[in-house]
Design a protein around this motif. Structure first.
Motif, PDB file in Angstrom:
ATOM      1  N   PHE A 198       4.027  -3.754   4.103  1.00 33.80           N
ATOM      2  CA  PHE A 198       1.940  -2.683   3.449  1.00 33.80           C
ATOM      3  C   PHE A 198       2.622  -1.450   4.917  1.00 33.80           C
ATOM      4  O   PHE A 198       3.026  -1.363   5.895  1.00 33.80           O
ATOM      5  CB  PHE A 198       1.234  -3.171   4.686  1.00 33.80           C
ATOM      6  N   VAL A 199       2.588  -0.098   3.773  1.00 33.56           N
ATOM      7  CA  VAL A 199       2.360   1.391   4.617  1.00 33.56           C
ATOM      8  C   VAL A 199       1.039   1.163   4.476  1.00 33.56           C
ATOM      9  O   VAL A 199       0.366   1.122   4.020  1.00 33.56           O
ATOM     10  CB  VAL A 199       3.233   2.050   2.930  1.00 33.56           C
ATOM     11  N   HIS A 200       0.887   2.270   5.517  1.00 36.91           N
ATOM     12  CA  HIS A 200       0.212   2.906   5.655  1.00 36.91           C
ATOM     13  C   HIS A 200      -0.472   4.903   5.567  1.00 36.91           C
ATOM     14  O   HIS A 200       0.666   4.842   6.087  1.00 36.91           O
ATOM     15  CB  HIS A 200      -0.378   2.588   7.589  1.00 36.91           C
ATOM     16  N   PRO A 201      -1.831   5.222   5.663  1.00 35.33           N
ATOM     17  CA  PRO A 201      -1.639   6.889   5.648  1.00 35.33           C
ATOM     18  C   PRO A 201      -1.122   6.958   6.516  1.00 35.33           C
ATOM     19  O   PRO A 201      -0.757   6.780   7.803  1.00 35.33           O
ATOM     20  CB  PRO A 201      -3.507   7.181   5.440  1.00 35.33           C
ATOM     21  N   GLY A 202      -0.096   8.468   6.485  1.00 35.38           N
ATOM     22  CA  GLY A 202       0.499   9.054   6.883  1.00 35.38           C
ATOM     23  C   GLY A 202       2.108   8.339   7.463  1.00 35.38           C
ATOM     24  O   GLY A 202       2.296   9.147   7.804  1.00 35.38           O
ATOM     25  N   GLU A 203       2.513   7.359   6.976  1.00 33.80           N
ATOM     26  CA  GLU A 203       3.793   6.817   7.180  1.00 33.80           C
ATOM     27  C   GLU A 203       4.507   7.819   6.247  1.00 33.80           C
ATOM     28  O   GLU A 203       4.175   7.850   4.730  1.00 33.80           O
ATOM     29  CB  GLU A 203       3.703   5.651   7.036  1.00 33.80           C
ATOM     30  N   LYS A 204       5.948   7.583   6.327  1.00 33.81           N
ATOM     31  CA  LYS A 204       6.786   8.140   4.809  1.00 33.81           C
ATOM     32  C   LYS A 204       6.835   7.655   3.907  1.00 33.81           C
ATOM     33  O   LYS A 204       7.035   8.497   3.374  1.00 33.81           O
ATOM     34  CB  LYS A 204       8.734   8.172   6.096  1.00 33.81           C
ATOM     35  N   PHE A 256       2.590   8.865  -3.838  1.00 35.17           N
ATOM     36  CA  PHE A 256       2.521   8.400  -4.816  1.00 35.17           C
ATOM     37  C   PHE A 256       2.893   7.551  -5.590  1.00 35.17           C
ATOM     38  O   PHE A 256       1.929   6.302  -6.392  1.00 35.17           O
ATOM     39  CB  PHE A 256       2.470   9.620  -5.805  1.00 35.17           C
ATOM     40  N   ASN A 257       3.482   6.900  -5.512  1.00 33.69           N
ATOM     41  CA  ASN A 257       5.052   5.673  -6.258  1.00 33.69           C
ATOM     42  C   ASN A 257       4.666   4.452  -5.358  1.00 33.69           C
ATOM     43  O   ASN A 257       4.693   3.411  -6.105  1.00 33.69           O
ATOM     44  CB  ASN A 257       6.706   6.348  -5.739  1.00 33.69           C
ATOM     45  N   LEU A 258       3.984   4.142  -4.435  1.00 32.39           N
ATOM     46  CA  LEU A 258       3.594   3.282  -3.675  1.00 32.39           C
ATOM     47  C   LEU A 258       2.474   2.268  -4.051  1.00 32.39           C
ATOM     48  O   LEU A 258       1.064   2.901  -4.846  1.00 32.39           O
ATOM     49  CB  LEU A 258       3.049   3.248  -2.245  1.00 32.39           C
ATOM     50  N   PRO A 259       2.949   1.059  -4.759  1.00 32.90           N
ATOM     51  CA  PRO A 259       1.308   0.392  -5.199  1.00 32.90           C
ATOM     52  C   PRO A 259       0.538   0.074  -4.739  1.00 32.90           C
ATOM     53  O   PRO A 259       0.311  -0.037  -3.637  1.00 32.90           O
ATOM     54  CB  PRO A 259       2.054  -0.673  -5.328  1.00 32.90           C
ATOM     55  N   PHE A 260      -1.134   0.201  -4.828  1.00 34.60           N
ATOM     56  CA  PHE A 260      -2.463   0.493  -4.545  1.00 34.60           C
ATOM     57  C   PHE A 260      -2.843  -0.911  -5.699  1.00 34.60           C
ATOM     58  O   PHE A 260      -2.789  -0.892  -6.273  1.00 34.60           O
ATOM     59  CB  PHE A 260      -3.010   1.531  -4.888  1.00 34.60           C
ATOM     60  N   ASP A 261      -3.536  -1.604  -4.485  1.00 33.79           N
ATOM     61  CA  ASP A 261      -4.760  -2.505  -4.957  1.00 33.79           C
ATOM     62  C   ASP A 261      -5.714  -2.438  -6.169  1.00 33.79           C
ATOM     63  O   ASP A 261      -5.396  -0.739  -5.478  1.00 33.79           O
ATOM     64  CB  ASP A 261      -5.771  -3.316  -4.312  1.00 33.79           C
ATOM     65  N   GLU A 262      -5.990  -2.571  -7.120  1.00 28.76           N
ATOM     66  CA  GLU A 262      -6.513  -2.601  -7.860  1.00 28.76           C
ATOM     67  C   GLU A 262      -8.150  -2.125  -7.234  1.00 28.76           C
ATOM     68  O   GLU A 262      -8.687  -2.549  -6.447  1.00 28.76           O
ATOM     69  CB  GLU A 262      -7.261  -3.495  -8.701  1.00 28.76           C
ATOM     70  N   GLY A 263      -8.679  -0.993  -7.765  1.00 26.94           N
ATOM     71  CA  GLY A 263      -9.818   0.504  -7.013  1.00 26.94           C
ATOM     72  C   GLY A 263      -9.237   1.084  -5.565  1.00 26.94           C
ATOM     73  O   GLY A 263     -10.738   1.791  -5.340  1.00 26.94           O
ATOM     74  N   GLN A 264      -8.291   0.759  -5.472  1.00 31.73           N
ATOM     75  CA  GLN A 264      -8.475   1.383  -4.266  1.00 31.73           C
ATOM     76  C   GLN A 264      -7.502   2.250  -3.866  1.00 31.73           C
ATOM     77  O   GLN A 264      -6.737   3.186  -5.145  1.00 31.73           O
ATOM     78  CB  GLN A 264      -6.929   0.219  -3.623  1.00 31.73           C
ATOM     79  N   LYS A 265      -8.459   3.242  -3.636  1.00 27.06           N
ATOM     80  CA  LYS A 265      -7.923   4.941  -3.105  1.00 27.06           C
ATOM     81  C   LYS A 265      -7.360   5.501  -2.492  1.00 27.06           C
ATOM     82  O   LYS A 265      -7.547   4.820  -1.249  1.00 27.06           O
ATOM     83  CB  LYS A 265      -8.881   5.641  -3.955  1.00 27.06           C
ATOM     84  N   PRO A 266      -5.996   5.806  -2.498  1.00 26.12           N
ATOM     85  CA  PRO A 266      -5.394   6.657  -1.389  1.00 26.12           C
ATOM     86  C   PRO A 266      -6.281   7.231  -0.369  1.00 26.12           C
ATOM     87  O   PRO A 266      -7.037   7.873  -0.475  1.00 26.12           O
ATOM     88  CB  PRO A 266      -4.886   7.458  -1.420  1.00 26.12           C
ATOM     89  N   PRO A 275       7.061  -2.909  -0.626  1.00 30.77           N
ATOM     90  CA  PRO A 275       5.787  -3.148   0.721  1.00 30.77           C
ATOM     91  C   PRO A 275       4.547  -1.762   0.033  1.00 30.77           C
ATOM     92  O   PRO A 275       4.881  -1.067  -1.234  1.00 30.77           O
ATOM     93  CB  PRO A 275       6.364  -2.076   1.369  1.00 30.77           C
ATOM     94  N   ARG A 276       3.576  -2.374  -0.191  1.00 35.29           N
ATOM     95  CA  ARG A 276       2.674  -1.715  -0.795  1.00 35.29           C
ATOM     96  C   ARG A 276       2.056  -1.600   0.411  1.00 35.29           C
ATOM     97  O   ARG A 276       1.738  -1.731   1.610  1.00 35.29           O
ATOM     98  CB  ARG A 276       1.576  -2.672  -1.769  1.00 35.29           C
ATOM     99  N   ALA A 277       0.526  -0.399  -0.866  1.00 38.23           N
ATOM    100  CA  ALA A 277      -0.513   0.447   0.822  1.00 38.23           C
ATOM    101  C   ALA A 277      -1.299  -0.711   1.805  1.00 38.23           C
ATOM    102  O   ALA A 277      -1.951  -1.922   0.054  1.00 38.23           O
ATOM    103  CB  ALA A 277      -1.640   0.825  -0.361  1.00 38.23           C
ATOM    104  N   CYS A 278      -2.006  -0.755   2.735  1.00 37.19           N
ATOM    105  CA  CYS A 278      -2.380  -1.630   3.435  1.00 37.19           C
ATOM    106  C   CYS A 278      -3.606  -1.842   3.075  1.00 37.19           C
ATOM    107  O   CYS A 278      -3.942  -0.508   3.060  1.00 37.19           O
ATOM    108  CB  CYS A 278      -2.026  -1.025   5.069  1.00 37.19           C
ATOM    109  N   ARG A 279      -4.279  -2.354   2.359  1.00 39.55           N
ATOM    110  CA  ARG A 279      -6.114  -2.276   1.676  1.00 39.55           C
ATOM    111  C   ARG A 279      -6.994  -2.143   3.068  1.00 39.55           C
ATOM    112  O   ARG A 279      -7.921  -1.007   2.171  1.00 39.55           O
ATOM    113  CB  ARG A 279      -6.851  -3.713   1.548  1.00 39.55           C
ATOM    114  N   TRP A 280      -6.386  -1.659   4.598  1.00 37.05           N
ATOM    115  CA  TRP A 280      -7.266  -1.167   5.281  1.00 37.05           C
ATOM    116  C   TRP A 280      -7.623  -0.003   5.768  1.00 37.05           C
ATOM    117  O   TRP A 280      -8.190   0.901   6.338  1.00 37.05           O
ATOM    118  CB  TRP A 280      -7.120  -2.378   6.919  1.00 37.05           C
ATOM    119  N   GLY A 281      -5.719   0.797   5.341  1.00 37.81           N
ATOM    120  CA  GLY A 281      -5.583   2.722   5.032  1.00 37.81           C
ATOM    121  C   GLY A 281      -6.386   2.146   6.857  1.00 37.81           C
ATOM    122  O   GLY A 281      -5.337   1.838   7.684  1.00 37.81           O
ATOM    123  N   LEU A 282      -7.045   3.880   6.304  1.00 36.31           N
ATOM    124  CA  LEU A 282      -6.871   4.740   8.125  1.00 36.31           C
ATOM    125  C   LEU A 282      -7.124   3.705   9.408  1.00 36.31           C
ATOM    126  O   LEU A 282      -7.165   3.678  10.073  1.00 36.31           O
ATOM    127  CB  LEU A 282      -7.615   5.823   8.572  1.00 36.31           C
TER     128      LEU A 282
END
Length: 149
Positions: free
Chosen positions: A72-78, A82-92, A52-59
């Motif tokens: 896809f993993v979303h903010p607030g989920e377990k 920090f180790n989760l892959p994010f798309d280039e330019g995407q901030k947590p 899984p990777r960070a969802c680009r839509w986030g919150l």
């Protein structure tokens, strides 16, 4: 002439070997395939889905289907750390300061060691928090009242 018992044993082994063989064609849906039909599974192989990777839509994400959450993993989920892959330019993203803490606590210990504290401190600075101290000074100040370990 071989006995019927021996012939039956050879046939059983041959059948088991055939069932262990991987199908030669890759399913176009790969590990995301939902088709549990035995004929389909016998014809196509299904490699494991990517991690899984960070969802680009986030919150702002509204998708909550099992299919979406599988990849896809979303903010607030377990798993949102920090180790989760994010798309280039995407901030947590974080809804709460506690979410930022959990993002840096990758071992899920509810304690921050210097490495995790440094990540958290840098995130706070990146998100506009005033930082009068460098990270080592901030660490000493944050841990000053803790008993020695």
């Amino acid at each position: 002439a071989p006995s019927k018992e021996k012939e039956a044993c050879v046939t059983e082994v041959a059948t088991e070997v055939k069932t262990l063989e991987q199908p030669s064609q890759r399913c176009r849906y790969g590990g995301r395939c939902c088709d549990e039909n035995s004929a389909h599974r016998a014809k196509f192989y299904h490699p494991d889905p990517p991690p899984p990777r960070a969802c680009r839509w986030g919150l702002k994400c509204y998708q909550r289907s099992d299919e979406h959450l599988k990849f896809f993993v979303h903010p607030g989920e377990k798993l949102y750390n920090f180790n989760l892959p994010f798309d280039e330019g995407q901030k947590p993203e974080f809804a709460h300061l506690h979410d930022m803490f959990k993002f840096c606590d990758v071992d899920d210990t509810n304690h921050l060691y210097f490495e995790s504290f440094e990540r958290l401190y840098k995130l706070c600075v990146d998100y506009g928090c005033d930082a009068d101290l460098d990270v080592e000074e901030a660490w000493r100040e944050a841990t000053a009242d803790l008993p020695e370990q």
